[in-house]
Scaffold this motif. Structure first.
Motif, short mmCIF file in Angstrom:
data_model
loop_
_atom_site.label_atom_id
_atom_site.label_comp_id
_atom_site.label_asym_id
_atom_site.label_seq_id
_atom_site.Cartn_x
_atom_site.Cartn_y
_atom_site.Cartn_z
N SER A 206 0.80 -1.24 0.00
CA SER A 206 0.00 0.00 0.00
C SER A 206 0.83 1.28 0.00
CB SER A 206 -0.93 0.02 1.21
OG SER A 206 -0.17 0.00 2.43
N LYS A 207 2.14 1.18 0.20
CA LYS A 207 3.01 2.36 0.30
C LYS A 207 4.31 2.10 -0.44
CE LYS A 207 0.30 4.10 3.68
NZ LYS A 207 -0.41 5.41 3.64
N ILE A 208 5.18 3.10 -0.44
CA ILE A 208 6.53 2.94 -0.99
C ILE A 208 7.49 3.82 -0.22
CG2 ILE A 208 6.35 4.76 -2.75
CD1 ILE A 208 7.86 2.78 -4.65
N ASP B 164 2.14 13.11 0.09
CA ASP B 164 1.20 12.12 -0.42
C ASP B 164 1.22 10.89 0.51
OD1 ASP B 164 0.31 9.71 -2.16
OD2 ASP B 164 -0.20 11.46 -3.38
N PRO B 165 0.06 10.37 0.89
CA PRO B 165 0.01 9.23 1.81
C PRO B 165 0.74 7.99 1.30
CG PRO B 165 -2.15 10.24 1.60
CD PRO B 165 -1.28 10.88 0.55
N TYR B 166 0.96 7.92 -0.01
CA TYR B 166 1.59 6.73 -0.59
C TYR B 166 3.09 6.68 -0.32
CZ TYR B 166 2.96 3.41 -4.27
OH TYR B 166 3.48 2.35 -4.96
N THR B 167 3.74 7.83 -0.16
CA THR B 167 5.19 7.86 0.00
C THR B 167 5.58 7.92 1.47
OG1 THR B 167 5.29 10.29 -0.18
CG2 THR B 167 5.47 9.02 -2.22
N LEU B 168 6.62 7.18 1.80
CA LEU B 168 7.11 7.14 3.18
C LEU B 168 8.56 7.62 3.23
CD1 LEU B 168 5.75 3.65 4.34
CD2 LEU B 168 4.74 5.91 4.72
N PHE B 169 8.85 8.45 4.23
CA PHE B 169 10.19 8.94 4.49
C PHE B 169 10.62 8.43 5.87
CE2 PHE B 169 8.87 11.28 0.95
CZ PHE B 169 9.92 11.98 0.38
N GLU B 170 11.85 8.74 6.26
CA GLU B 170 12.37 8.14 7.48
C GLU B 170 11.50 8.41 8.71
OE1 GLU B 170 16.85 7.78 8.22
OE2 GLU B 170 16.24 9.30 9.67
#
Length: 377
Positions: free
Chosen positions: A44-46, A356-362
């Motif tokens: 669901s994410k990246i 954007d809810p799809y992208t994840l950072f540290e």
């Protein structure tokens, strides 16, 4: 269906799940947890990654707890790229100094909760010419470093250096930091000495298998996740797998692709999406991880590249990709950079990409090295 037939039918369904997946059954608990959690995230994410993000950036080098991405968003990338290029082909003192710099980087990333991916711009062990192929200078070294080759012992010594480094990245909690190790990348092109024009398919696969076996089984390296990543010179699963060493030798499949995403002003997002789907579909079928291992637009002159090109491609086709990584920001060059820095023209669009809810950072990650993964904040 008889009882015996039914038994073998059930086994035929279950065997792939036992056979495939993570290839190191002795992997550390943290490495196994990372593998499992990357697979969970990809549904669901990246994760967003940047090469050399905390080592240097646009106009700076060696600052503590700094990255251009953090200067823009308040968070480091979730994935930090490093390189093993300095661990061979240099004087011993220089190698030891590089090892210590990289060790600190990997441990710091682990302790912050981020992920390290490792490229290997491997200097030719059998000739001058560095990691690029230089006509009349470079030796076709893949055939020389395989078992029985003239430089095989030298290759084992180089792998010993990598193994020593893998055993050195011990954090304050006493655990070894896991790494996504990506050897011999972009092998389908001819620009590196390990590229397709310079070695046979059989030799390439044999060297890959030996590399994994020697690190894992002889040197007891159990904190690597092994990543297979050609460039974008394929249009089918068959072409993608042409030099694939086998499911028993790969944890993650990926692709490097700049050409379909704006290099030299040329865009072919439809082609880029098709290739990413080939990667993702194979990972799902083989119970592997998948990633967009390298991409980017040099100098980022396109004001909406992050959302209208990259994010649009990543969200297409409901693919399962663990991370996407853009290339480095040179500290001296005014044009060689792939992530925004403060006041760079693509910053407003990058902030949209970041939010954007799809992208994840540290900052979004929580306990990614634990079996009881708490997900993302």
């Amino acid at each position: 269906m008889t009882k015996t037939t039914h038994k073998f039918f059930i086994l035929s369904i279950l065997i792939p799940f036992f056979t495939f997946g993570q290839i190191d059954k002795k992997a550390t608990k943290e490495t196994k947890a990372l593998y499992k959690n990357l697979k969970k995230i990809s549904k669901s994410k990246i994760l967003f990654g940047h090469q050399h993000a905390t080592e240097y950036g646009h106009g700076w080098m060696g600052d503590t707890d700094r990255s251009d991405v953090k200067s823009v968003t308040g968070s480091h990338p979730a994935v930090i790229g490093i390189d093993f290029s300095g661990l061979s082909g240099r004087p011993k003192e220089a190698i030891e100094k590089t090892k210590e710099t990289l060790r600190k980087n990997v441990v710091d990333t682990y302790e912050r909760g981020g992920v390290t991916t490792v490229a290997w711009h491997f200097s030719n062990p059998a000739s001058k010419g560095g990691f690029y192929w230089r006509d009349s200078i470079s030796a076709p070294a893949i055939s020389l470093i395989k078992v029985g080759g003239s430089h095989h012992q030298q290759y084992k010594e180089i792998l010993q250096t990598l193994g020593d480094f893998a055993h050195s990245v011990k954090a304050k909690d006493g655990k070894l930091a896991p790494m996504l190790f990506r050897p011999f990348h972009e092998f389908d092109g001819g620009w590196f000495w390990w590229g397709k024009p310079h070695c046979s398919r059989e030799d390439f696969m044999e060297v890959w298998q030996f590399t994994v076996s020697y690190l894992r089984d002889s040197l007891n390296v159990h904190n690597f996740i092994y990543t297979f990543s050609p460039d974008n010179k394929f249009a089918s699963e068959e072409e993608f797998l042409e030099r694939y060493p086998g499911d028993d030798w790969v944890d993650m499949v990926g692709m490097d692709n700049y050409g379909d995403f704006g290099r030299d002003g040329k865009y072919n997002l439809e082609s880029g999406i098709k290739k990413l789907k080939i990667v993702s579909d194979y990972a799902i079928k083989a119970n592997k991880l998948a990633a967009f291992t390298e991409t980017g637009l040099e100098s980022i002159p396109n004001l909406t590249w992050w959302t209208e090109s990259l994010l649009k491609a990543l969200k297409a086709e409901k693919m399962r990709l663990s991370y996407v990584l853009v290339w480095r920001n040179d500290r001296n060059s005014k044009t060689h950079f792939y992530a925004p820095y403060p006041d760079q023209v693509s910053v407003p669009d990058f902030i949209k990409f970041y939010n954007d809810p799809y992208t994840l950072f540290e900052k979004d990650l929580k306990r990614i090295y634990h079996r009881k993964f708490l997900g993302f904040l």
